[in-house]
Enzyme design. Structure first.
Site, PDB file in Angstrom:
ATOM      1  CG  ASP C 316      -2.085  -0.902   1.048  1.00 57.95           C
ATOM      2  OD1 ASP C 316      -2.578  -0.958  -0.092  1.00 57.95           O
ATOM      3  OD2 ASP C 316      -2.498  -1.560   2.014  1.00 57.95           O
ATOM      4  CG  ASP C 353      -6.848  22.256   6.815  1.00 56.61           C
ATOM      5  OD1 ASP C 353      -7.250  21.248   7.446  1.00 56.61           O
ATOM      6  OD2 ASP C 353      -6.465  22.221   5.641  1.00 56.61           O
ATOM      7  CB  THR C 394     -17.142  25.110   0.630  1.00 61.87           C
ATOM      8  OG1 THR C 394     -16.458  24.535   1.756  1.00 61.87           O
ATOM      9  CG2 THR C 394     -18.472  25.694   1.089  1.00 61.87           C
ATOM     10  NE  ARG C 395     -15.152  19.750  -4.156  1.00 61.22           N
ATOM     11  CZ  ARG C 395     -14.520  19.693  -5.325  1.00 61.22           C
ATOM     12  NH1 ARG C 395     -13.446  18.995  -5.451  1.00 61.22           N
ATOM     13  NH2 ARG C 395     -14.995  20.349  -6.369  1.00 61.22           N
ATOM     14  CG  MET C 396     -12.752  26.198  -1.246  1.00 61.52           C
ATOM     15  SD  MET C 396     -13.117  27.807  -1.939  1.00 61.52           S
ATOM     16  CE  MET C 396     -14.775  28.075  -1.391  1.00 61.52           C
ATOM     17  CB  SER C 397     -10.496  25.363   5.203  1.00 59.37           C
ATOM     18  OG  SER C 397      -9.141  25.392   4.806  1.00 59.37           O
ATOM     19  CE  LYS C 408      -6.028  24.682   2.771  1.00 64.77           C
ATOM     20  NZ  LYS C 408      -5.602  24.193   4.070  1.00 64.77           N
ATOM     21  CG  ASP C 539      -7.708  -4.623   2.039  1.00 68.31           C
ATOM     22  OD1 ASP C 539      -7.864  -4.315   0.834  1.00 68.31           O
ATOM     23  OD2 ASP C 539      -7.205  -3.870   2.882  1.00 68.31           O
TER      24      ASP C 539
END
Lengths: 202, 570, 699
Positions: C316, C353, C394-397, C408, C539
Site C-alpha cells: 500500500d 485546517d 465548499t471543499r475549501m477552508s 484555500k 481486503d
C-alpha cells in the site's frame, strides 16, 4: 469369444497390440532391412575389408591382415602371448588381476623365455607387450621395441642382414594415423610373409 | 602418457564440441513440439505407414501413466519375444551350426539384458546364439531399447518444458521417430566407416586359413559392422564377438577405434544440447553438457594416466613399461598394441560413463585404480554422459537433487527451470537415487559370502571383490561391461544380475516418468535475480559434487575393500 | 502517526533481550530432552530414530558382552554407547530449547492470565471485578497503571504507556491510545502509567495469547511442505547409509576383517545426517519464534515458509511507501503576486485546517517564509475574524475577517469562488495546477477577496513524502528477485510519479479491492507468489488469495481471518521483514543440510582405516588425519558428531545471517561457508578430539 472381447478392452489392450505391432515392424526394419542394406553397400564399396581383409599366399588363405597368429619358429617374428592361442573362433584374454600371482608368475616365465630365445642378458628389460596377453588374444601387432629386439635373431636364423630385417620392420610399422591416433605397431603376419617372400625369391 | 595420447584426447573433445550441438539441434527437432522437422519428406511416409500398421494415433498425447504403461508393455513384449526366440532357436531356421536352444536361466538373463539396453553377455560369445536370434532378436533390441531410453528422456524434457499441461507426448511416436530418424541413419553411416577400416560385414561362415606355420585358423564372418555401429551409438555395448571391440574384426584400426569412441559418446552428449533447446534455454543445455564433459574428462584422464603408468609389480620382473617412441608402454596385459594404454583408458572411461559397456581392453586386467575408476564411473549412476536418453535423465535427477539441497541456501523453495521441487518430486528423486545402490550393494554383499557365488570368481582377495562389485555395478546401471573373469553364467548370477538389470532400468524409468508427469502440471516461475541460477559453472560444480559425494558416500566402504586396498598395496 | 520509517524492527533490537541460553530455558530444555526419548516422539524423526535404535542396541551389546571383553574393549564400547545416547539427547535438547523460548513466554503469560482479574464496566458506569477468562467480546474494562490488561482489545478511552515485553520481548514501553492506529492492546501486557478503558475484541480462548501458546508449544505444529520434502531427502540418505553399513559386514567378512557391531553402528550414526536431522524441527520452531519476536503472528509454519518464496510484494502506498500524509512542498504564486504574500495567505487560510495537510502548510510557511505571529486576520489581532472550516460542499477552508476573505482548497472550488466573487481567474492557474498534479503532487489554490476584489494568489504544492530509505530497500528486494507493486487509490499519473520517486517496480493506480484481487490472480498465473498487507473487510478476498496475507492487527476481524499472518504492530512496512525471515528459515535449513552431508567425507577417512587397517594394513594410508589409534579414531568421530549438534544450536535458533543478495551471490557465499566449511571442519574437529583422547590416555 465374449470373454475374450472383454479382456481386449482392458487398459493393457492398446499398449500390447501396439507393442506387438511395433516389435514386428522394427524387427523387419532393423533386423533385416538394415543389415542387408549395409552388407549390400559394403560388399560393393569395401569388398576386401568387409570380407575380413584376407591374405593369400599361392591362392591359399593364410590369415587375415587384422588377425594375429601364433609363431613359434625362431626364423619368424613372434606374436604376443595369447590367452586363446590365436583361436579365431574364440577370442579372449586372461582376465587375471594385476596383482594375481598366477599372472605374475606367467609374466616372469615369459620374460625369461623371451630373453633366452632372443639371446638377451638375464637382467635385460623386456618390452611389456612381449610378455602380456592382449585383450582379444588375436592382437596382430607387436611394439617396435619388441620387433627390434627380435630382429637380430630373425636375421641370424634367415641369414639376412640385420639392416634389411630392420628395414622391413620399419616398412610394416603402422604409424599413428594423422600423427596422434593410437600407437605404432608392427604387423607380425605381414612382416613374416614378407620375410618368407624374400627367402623364396633368393 | 604420451603426447600423442593427449592430442588424441583433446581432438576427441573438439570433435564432440563440434558435432554434439549439431546433433542436439536435430534431436530437439525430432522430439520437439514444432510440427516440422528436417527430413520429413523421407521419414514421414515411413512413420505414417508404421503408425497405420500398429494402429497408433500419432496425434494422441499420453499422460505419464499411459506413457509408462505403453513403455512397459513394449518392453514386456520384447522380453517375451527374445526369451521365446532363444528357447526355441534349436528348432527354428537360420541356425547353420545347429546350436541348441539357450538354457532358461541364461535366456532370461539375456532377454532382460538386451531389452534393458544393458547388453550384459552371460553367454559364451559366438557359440550360443543362432543367426536368427542375433538378427531378429538381439540386433533389434539394440535399436529399440535405445529408442525407449530416448523416449523417456523426451518425456522428461517435455515435463520440464511444458507448463500447466498434462501430457508428455506419445510413446509410440517417440519410439518410432527415435529409431527411424536418429539411430538408423547414424548407424548406417558409422557402419560404413567401420567397414572401410576392416570391420567385417558379410554373411559368410568361418573361412578356414592355413597359417604361415601350417596351423588351422578359423577366420570368422558375419554382419559385424551393422551391429557394432548400433551397439556403440545406442550405448548397448553387446559385442558381435566375445571380446567385443578389442576383437580386430570389431575394431581393426586406430581410426575405427576413434570413430567407435565418438559413437559411444555422441548421442548422450548431444542430448544435453537437445535438452537446452527443448526447454527454451540453451544455457541450461550447455551447463548440462559441461557437467557431463567435466566428469567424463576427469575420469578419462584418470584412466589414461593410471594405465599408462603401468603395473609396479612388473618392474620387479624386468619388464619395461616406459613410454618411448618404439613402444606405447604402460600396462598392456589385456590391451591391444594398436590402442595402447591411452586409447584403452579413454575407452574404459567412455564406455562406463555411458552405460555402453563395450570394451576395447579387458577391464579385469586393468590396474586396480584404472578398474576402480571404471567401476566408480558406473556407480556415479551413468550420468557422464550416460546412456542414450537415460543418461540425461540421471543427470537431471542429480541436478534436481543438487537444486534441492543447495537451492534452500538462497532462501526459496528449490526450483529447477522454474518448477518447484516439493515433497512429491523428492519422493521420486529419492526412489531413483536409492534403487541402484540398493540392488547393487545387496546382491554384491550376498555374493561376497555365498559359496556358490564365490565359485564364479577368477581372482581372489580384493580383486575378487572387485569382480563382484563391478558385475553388479554394471548390471544395476545397465552398463554391460564386465570384469570378464567373473563367470556370470551360473544360475545365481544370471538370476540376480537379471533382477539388478530390471531394477536398474524400470525402477529408474518409472520414477522419471512420474516426475515428468508431476512437473508438467506445474507453472514455471519466471526467473529473477532471486532464482538460483542453474546454468553457471558454480552450479555445474555443485552437481558434480553431489554426483561424486552421493556415490562416494554410498560406495566408499565397498570400494575401500576392493580396488582401493588393492591399489594401496601395489 | 507512529508509522515512521524508522519503526522497522531492523532499527530496533533484532532480538529480544532474553539471551539465547537463558538458564531457565536451558534447565527446562534439559528435562524435556530426556522426556523426548519416548519412542513415539522419536519415531516422528526417522534420522534420530535410527540413532535411538543404535543406542539401544549398543547398550544391550555392551551389557551382554561386558563379561567376555577386555577392560579396554569395555571402555571403548561404553564410551561409544554414551556418546550415541548424547547424540539423541542433544537433538532433543535442541528442539526443547527452541520450544522452550516460546514456552517461557507463554508460561508466564498463561500464569498471569489465570490470575488476572478484570474491572469490567457496567452499562451504568460502575465497575465489577471478574476473572479475565470470563471476558467476552464487547466488554469494556478499566485498566490502571500497574495492572495487567485482561484481554485483547482496543483502547476506547485514555492514553497509557504499556509494557509489552511479555509478548514481544521488547522492553521499551509503547504508547497505546484511543482512536487511530495505536489503539490495539494485547492481553497479558502491563499498563505502566495512566488509566485506559479497553473494549475486548477477542473471544475467550481465541486471544493472541491463546494462539501463541498453541503455536509455540507445538500443540498443532504440522510439518511444513518444505520440511516434509527435506525429511524425505534425509530419510532417503539414511536408507542409503543403512545399506552401505549393513552390506559392509559381508564385504568385511569376505576380506577377513569382520567388524564389531558397535563399530558398525558408530559408523552408521556418523554417516546418517544427524546434524540436520537433530536440528530440523528446532530451526522451524525458531523461525516461527522470530516472527513472534517481530510481533507478527503466523498462523502456520507453512505461511512462514511461503514468505521466503514471495516474488511479488503488493505494498500500500500510504503508510508503507509514503509517510501517509501529503505535505506542503512549495508555494507557487500567480503572476504579480509575491511568494511571501502567498505564503501569508496560505498560512492564514490553514489556521482553521486541522488536517495533517493544513498543519503542514502552516509549518512550511513558518519554516520557509518566516511567517510568524500573524493573527488570523493578518492585520494584527482582530476579534472579528471568523474561521471557515473545511466542508464537503465548499471543499475549501479559510478565514473571513471584516471584508477580507481568504480561501484555500481544491483548484476548481477556489476558481468557482473567485468567479462568484467577481474576480478573474488567471490562465496560469490551470497550468500550474496541471504541472503539480503531473508531478504526482496535489495542487491547492489560494485566493482572497480584498477590498471587494477577488483574485487568485497562487497554488500550494502538496506532495506525498516517501519514507527515508525506501529506495534502498526496494533495490535490495529487486536484487533478491522480488518485484514490488505499489497499490494506491491515486490517479495513474500521481501514482507513477510517487512510484518513480520511491523506486518500486510497478504501480496499481486507482485500485479497488477487486483490482487488487485481479492483480494477485494475474501474478499467480504467471508463476509468482504474492504477499500483501491489508486491514479492511474489503481486503479480505485479496488477503485470502495472496500466498502471504498479512492482516493488520488494527484491521477488521474479517481481514485477520482471511490472512495467514497478523501484524500486531499494524506496520505494513514489516512485510519486507516477513519475507526476510522466511528466507532466513529456508537458508538455515539448506545450510545445515549441506554442512551435515559434507561432514561425512572426513568421517569416512577417520573410520574406514580404523576399521580395516588391522587386517589390511595398506588401508592405513587413508588415515590422512594421522589419528592415534583405531579406537580413538572411531570415538573421535562419534564425539564430534554429537558435539557438532550442540555447537550448531545457536545458529539454528538464531538463523544464519541474512543478507539481501542475489541468489547467485548468496549461493556462492553459503556454499563456501557451509559446503566447504562442512568439508573441512570435521577434519579439524576429529583430529582435535583424537589428540584430547590420546592425551587423556584413554587409548
Amino acid at each position: 469369444m465374449r470373454r475374450l472381447s472383454i479382456r481386449l478392452n482392458g487398459p493393457w489392450t492398446g499398449p500390447l497390440t501396439a507393442a506387438v505391432g511395433m516389435l514386428l515392424v522394427f524387427t523387419l526394419i532393423t533386423g533385416v532391412v538394415y543389415p542387408l542394406a549395409v552388407t549390400g553397400v559394403a560388399q560393393v564399396a569395401f569388398n576386401d575389408q568387409a570380407n575380413g581383409s584376407l591374405l593369400e599366399r599361392d591362392g591359399e588363405v593364410v590369415g587375415s591382415r587384422w588377425m594375429g597368429q601364433p609363431f613359434t619358429s625362431v626364423e619368424y617374428f613372434h606374436s604376443r602371448p595369447s590367452a586363446v592361442e590365436y583361436d579365431g573362433s574364440a577370442s579372449g584374454g586372461h582376465n587375471l588381476g594385476p596383482t594375481n600371482p598366477v599372472l605374475l608368475d606367467e609374466i616372469d616365465r615369459l620374460a625369461g623365455e623371451y630373453r633366452q630365445v632372443n639371446g638377451l642378458a638375464a637382467d635385460a628389460d623386456v618390452p611389456v607387450d612381449a610378455v602380456t596377453a592382449s585383450a582379444s588374444g588375436l592382437d596382430p601387432h607387436i611394439s617396435v621395441a619388441n620387433a627390434v629386439l627380435q630382429a637380430d635373431r630373425v636375421a641370424v636364423e634367415r641369414g639376412v642382414p640385420v639392416d634389411e630385417v630392420l628395414r622391413l620392420v620399419d616398412e610394416h610399422t603402422s604409424g599413428r594415423t594423422l600423427g596422434f591416433l593410437g600407437e605404432r605397431g608392427v604387423n607380425v603376419l605381414e612382416l613374416n610373409l614378407t620375410l618368407d617372400g624374400l627367402s623364396s625369391r633368393s | 602418457m604420451s603426447g600423442a595420447g593427449w592430442v588424441q584426447f583433446v581432438v576427441l573433445i573438439i570433435v564432440l564440441l563440434v558435432t554434439a550441438p549439431l546433433l542436439g539441434r536435430y534431436i530437439a527437432r525430432v522430439y520437439g513440439d514444432e510440427k516440422k522437422a528436417p527430413g520429413d519428406r523421407v521419414f514421414l511416409p515411413v512413420e505414417r505407414l508404421i503408425y497405420r500398421i500398429c494402429r497408433v494415433d500419432p496425434e494422441r498425447e499420453q499422460r505419464w501413466t499411459r506413457y509408462a504403461l505403453s513403455l512397459i508393455g513394449f518392453s514386456l513384449v520384447s522380453f517375451l519375444a527374445l526369451f521365446g526366440l532363444q528357447r526355441l532357436q534349436g528348432s527354428l531356421p537360420l541356425n547353420p551350426v545347429e546350436l541348441p536352444s539357450v538354457a532358461p536361466n541364461v535366456a532370461f538373463n539375456v532377454a532382460v539384458s538386451f531389452t534393458t539396453n544393458t547388453n550384459w553377455q552371460a553367454y559364451g560369445g559366438e557359440s550360443t546364439m543362432s543367426h536368427l536370434t542375433q538378427m531378429g532378436g538381439l540386433a533389434v533390441q539394440n535399436f529399440v531399447s535405445a529408442a525407449v531410453g530416448m523416449a523417456v528422456m523426451a518425456a522428461l524434457i517435455r515435463g520440464l518444458a511444458r507448463r500447466r499441461a498434462s501430457t508428455l507426448g506419445n510413446f509410440w511416436v517417440d519410439l518410432t521417430r527415435g529409431t527411424v530418424r536418429i539411430l538408423l541413419p547414424l548407424s548406417f553411416l558409422v557402419a560404413l566407416v567401420l567397414i572401410s577400416q576392416g570391420v567385417i560385414q558379410n554373411f559368410n561362415g568361418h573361412t578356414v586359413a592355413t597359417t604361415v606355420e601350417g596351423a588351422r585358423q578359423l577366420i570368422p564372418g558375419g554382419p559385424g559392422a551393422s551391429q557394432i555401429a548400433i551397439k556403440q551409438l545406442g550405448t548397448n555395448g553387446g559385442g558381435f564377438f566375445d571380446m567385443n571391440s578389442a576383437h580386430p574384426f570389431e575394431n581393426s584400426t586406430v581410426v575405427s577405434n576413434f570413430v567407435e569412441t565418438w559413437a559411444i559418446l555422441i548421442i548422450p552428449f548431444a542430448m544435453a544440447f537437445a535438452f537446452g533447446r527443448m526447454v527454451g534455454d540453451r544455457r541450461q543445455g550447455r551447463a548440462v553438457f559441461g557437467i557431463m564433459l567435466a566428469v567424463w574428462g576427469a575420469m578419462s584422464i584418470g584412466a589414461m594416466l593410471t594405465e599408462s603408468g603401468g603395473n609396479p609389480r612388473l618392474d620387479d620382473l624386468g619388464v619395461s613399461q616406459t613410454i618411448t617412441e618404439d613402444q606405447s608402454g604402460g600396462y598392456l596385459e589385456g590391451k591391444e598394441v594398436r590402442f595402447g594404454p591411452a586409447a584403452s583408458g579413454l575407452w574404459a572411461a567412455s564406455t562406463t560413463g555411458t552405460s555402453n559397456g563395450s570394451v576395447n581392453s579387458m577391464h579385469d586386467s586393468a590396474t586396480p585404480l584404472g578398474g576402480g575408476l571404471a567401476m566408480a564411473h558406473m556407480m556415479f549412476g551413468e550420468v557422464s554422459p550416460g546412456g542414450v536418453g537415460v543418461g540425461l535423465n540421471g543427470l537431471l535427477i542429480m541436478a534436481i537433487l543438487a537444486v534441492f539441497i543447495a537451492g534452500l541456501m538462497v532462501g526459496r523453495t528449490p526450483e529447477y527451470l522454474g518448477k518447484k521441487i516439493q515433497a512429491a518430486e523428492m519422493k521420486l528423486v529419492m526412489l531413483y537415487v536409492l534403487a541402484m545402490p540398493a540392488v547393487l550393494l545387496t546382491f554384491a554383499a550376498i555374493s561376497a559370502v555365498y559359496g556358490n557365488a564365490l565359485g564364479s570368481l577368477n581372482n581372489d582377495g580384493p580383486h575378487g571383490l572387485s569382480e563382484i562389485l563391478y558385475g553388479f555395478a554394471s548390471a544395476a546401471n545397465n552398463n554391460g561391461s564386465a570384469f570378464a573373469g567373473l563367470d556370470s553364467s551360473t544360475t545365481w548370477y544370471t538370476t540376480t544380475q537379471g533382477i539388478a538389470m530390471l531394477v536398474g532400468r524400470f525402477l529408474l524409468i518409472i520414477p522419471v516418468l512420474a516426475l515428468a508427469g508431476s512437473m508438467v502440471r506445474k507453472e514455471r516461475v519466471p526467473a529473477s535475480p532471486g532464482t538460483m541460477p542453474t546454468h553457471t559453472p558454480l552450479f555445474g560444480g555443485l552437481v558434480v559434487g553431489v554426483v561424486v559425494i552421493v556415490a562416494g558416500l554410498t560406495f566408499f566402504p565397498a570400494l575401500a575393500l576392493g580396488p582401493i586396498v588393492e591399489h594401496l598395496s601395489l | 502517526m507512529n508509522r515512521s520509517a524508522g519503526s522497522s524492527a531492523r532499527d530496533r533490537h533484532p532480538l529480544p533481550k532474553r539471551s539465547l541460553f537463558d538458564p531457565r530455558i536451558v534447565r527446562g530444555a534439559l528435562v524435556e530432552a530426556v522426556k523426548k526419548l519416548h519412542p513415539r516422539v522419536q519415531a516422528r524423526n526417522p534420522v534420530m530414530f535410527v540413532v535411538l535404535v543404535g543406542s539401544v542396541v549398543t547398550t544391550v551389546l555392551f551389557i551382554v558382552d561386558a563379561g567376555g571383553n577386555t577392560a579396554a574393549e569395555n571402555v571403548f564400547a561404553a564410551l561409544v554407547t554414551l556418546f550415541l545416547w548424547f547424540t539423541v539427547l542433544f537433538a532433543n535438547f535442541a528442539e526443547a530449547m527452541a520450544e522452550g523460548r516460546g514456552k517461557a513466554q507463554a508460561d508466564t503469560l498463561r500464569k498471569t492470565r489465570a490470575e488476572t482479574m478484570a474491572l469490567r464496566r457496567r452499562p451504568d458506569g460502575t465497575v465489577e471485578k471478574v476473572p479475565a477468562t470470563q471476558l467476552t467480546v464487547g466488554d469494556e474494562c478499566v485498566v490502571a497503571a500497574g495492572e495487567i490488561i485482561p484481554g485483547d482489545g482496543d483502547v476506547i478511552e485514555g492514553v497509557a504507556s504499556v509494557d509489552e515485553s511479555a509478548i514481544t520481548g521488547e522492553s521499551a514501553p509503547v504508547i497505546r491510545e484511543s482512536g487511530g492506529d495505536r489503539s490495539a492492546v494485547t492481553g497479558g501486557t502491563r499498563v505502566l502509567s495512566d488509566v485506559i478503558v479497553v473494549r475486548i475484541t477477542a473471544r475467550p480462548g481465541e486471544t493472541f495469547l491463546d494462539r501463541m501458546i498453541a503455536l509455540v508449544e507445538g500443540a498443532e505444529r504440522k510439518k511444513t511442505p518444505n520440511e516434509i520434502a527435506l525429511n524425505i531427502l534425509l530419510s532417503g540418505l539414511t536408507i542409503i547409509f543403512l545399506l552401505a553399513v549393513v552390506t559392509l559386514q559381508p564385504f568385511a567378512f569376505y576380506s577377513g576383517a569382520q567388524q564389531n557391531v558397535v563399530v558398525l553402528i558408530a559408523l552408521l550414526v556418523c554417516l546418517i545426517p544427524t546434524t540436520i536431522g537433530a536440528l530440523l524441527s528446532a530451526i522451524g520452531i525458531a523461525g516461527m519464534d522470530r516472527m513472534v519476536q517481530r510481533n507478527v503472528l503466523a498462523m502456520s509454519g507453512r505461511a512462514v515458509e511461503a514468505s521466503g518464496d514471495v516474488t511479488t510484494l503488493l505494498l500500500d502506498k500510504t503508510g508503507t511507501i509514503t509517510l501517509g500524509d501529503r505535505q506542503a512542498a512549495a508555494f507557487v504564486p500567480m503572476p504579480g503576486v509575491s511568494e511571501d504574500r502567498l505564503a501569508i495567505a496560505a498560512y492564514r487560510s490553514s489556521l482553521a485546517d486541522d488536517t495533517p495537510e493544513g498543519r503542514s502548510i502552516v509549518s512550511y510557511a513558518k519554516a520557509h517564509h518566516g511567517v510568524e505571529g500573524h493573527g488570523v486576520n493578518g492585520h494584527g489581532q482582530g476579534d472579528t475574524a471568523v474561521l471557515v472550516p473545511f466542508s464537503a460542499t465548499t471543499r475549501m477552508s479559510g478565514v473571513d475577517d471584516d471584508g477580507y476573505q481568504v480561501r484555500k482548497g481544491a483548484t476548481d472550488a477556489v476558481q468557482r469562488w473567485v468567479k462568484e466573487s467577481g474576480g478573474e481567474v488567471p490562465g496560469a492557474l490551470a497550468d500550474v495546477a496541471e504541472g503539480i498534479a503531473g508531478a504526482g503532487g496535489t495542487p491547492l489554490a489560494v485566493a482572497e477577496v480584498h477590498d471587494g476584489t477577488a483574485r487568485v494568489l497562487g497554488v500550494v504544492h502538496l506532495k506525498d513524502v516517501v519514507k527515508a530509505g525506501m529506495r534502498e530497500r526496494f533495490d535490495q528486494l529487486r536484487a533478491m528477485g522480488i518485484r514490488t507493486v505499489m497499490v494506491t487509490g491515486d490517479n495513474p499519473r500521481t501514482a507513477r510519479a510517487i512510484a518513480d520517486e520511491a523506486g518500486v517496480d510497478d504501480v496499481l493506480a486507482e485500485a479497488t479491492p477487486e483490482d487488487k484481487l485481479a492483480l494477485i490472480r494475474r501474478e499467480q498465473r504467471g508463476g509468482a507468489l504474492v504477499a500483501m498487507t491489508g486491514d479492511g473487510t474489503n481486503d479480505a478476498p485479496a488477503l485470502a488469495q495472496a500466498d502471504v496475507g498479512v492482516a493488520m492487527n488494527t484491521g477488521t476481524q474479517a481481514a485477520k481471518e482471511a490472512g495467514n499472518m497478523v501484524d500486531l504492530d499494524s506496520n505494513p512496512t514489516k512485510l519486507i521483514e516477513v519475507v526476510e525471515i522466511g528466507k532466513q528459515l529456508l537458508i538455515t535449513r539448506g545450510a545445515l543440510t549441506t554442512f551435515s552431508i559434507a561432514n561425512d567425507v572426513a568421517k569416512y577417512f577417520a573410520i574406514i582405516p580404523a576399521m580395516f587397517s588391522g587386517v589390511l594394513p595398506a588401508l592405513d594410508r587413508l588415515n590422512i588425519m594421522g589419528l592415534a589409534s583405531a579406537e580413538s579414531a572411531i570415538l573421535a568421530a562419534v564425539i564430534f558428531n554429537a558435539l557438532v549438534i550442540v555447537a550448531l544450536i545457536p545458529i539454528s535458533l538464531r538463523g544464519v545471517k541474512f543478507r539481501a543478495l542475489t541468489a547467485a551471490t548468496m549461493l556462492r557465499r553459503n556454499l563456501l561457508l557451509y559446503g566447504l566449511g562442512g568439508l573441512v571442519a570435521p577434519f579439524v574437529g576429529i583430529k582435535l578430539i583424537d589428540i584430547a583422547i590420546s592425551a587423556l590416555g584413554v587409548f
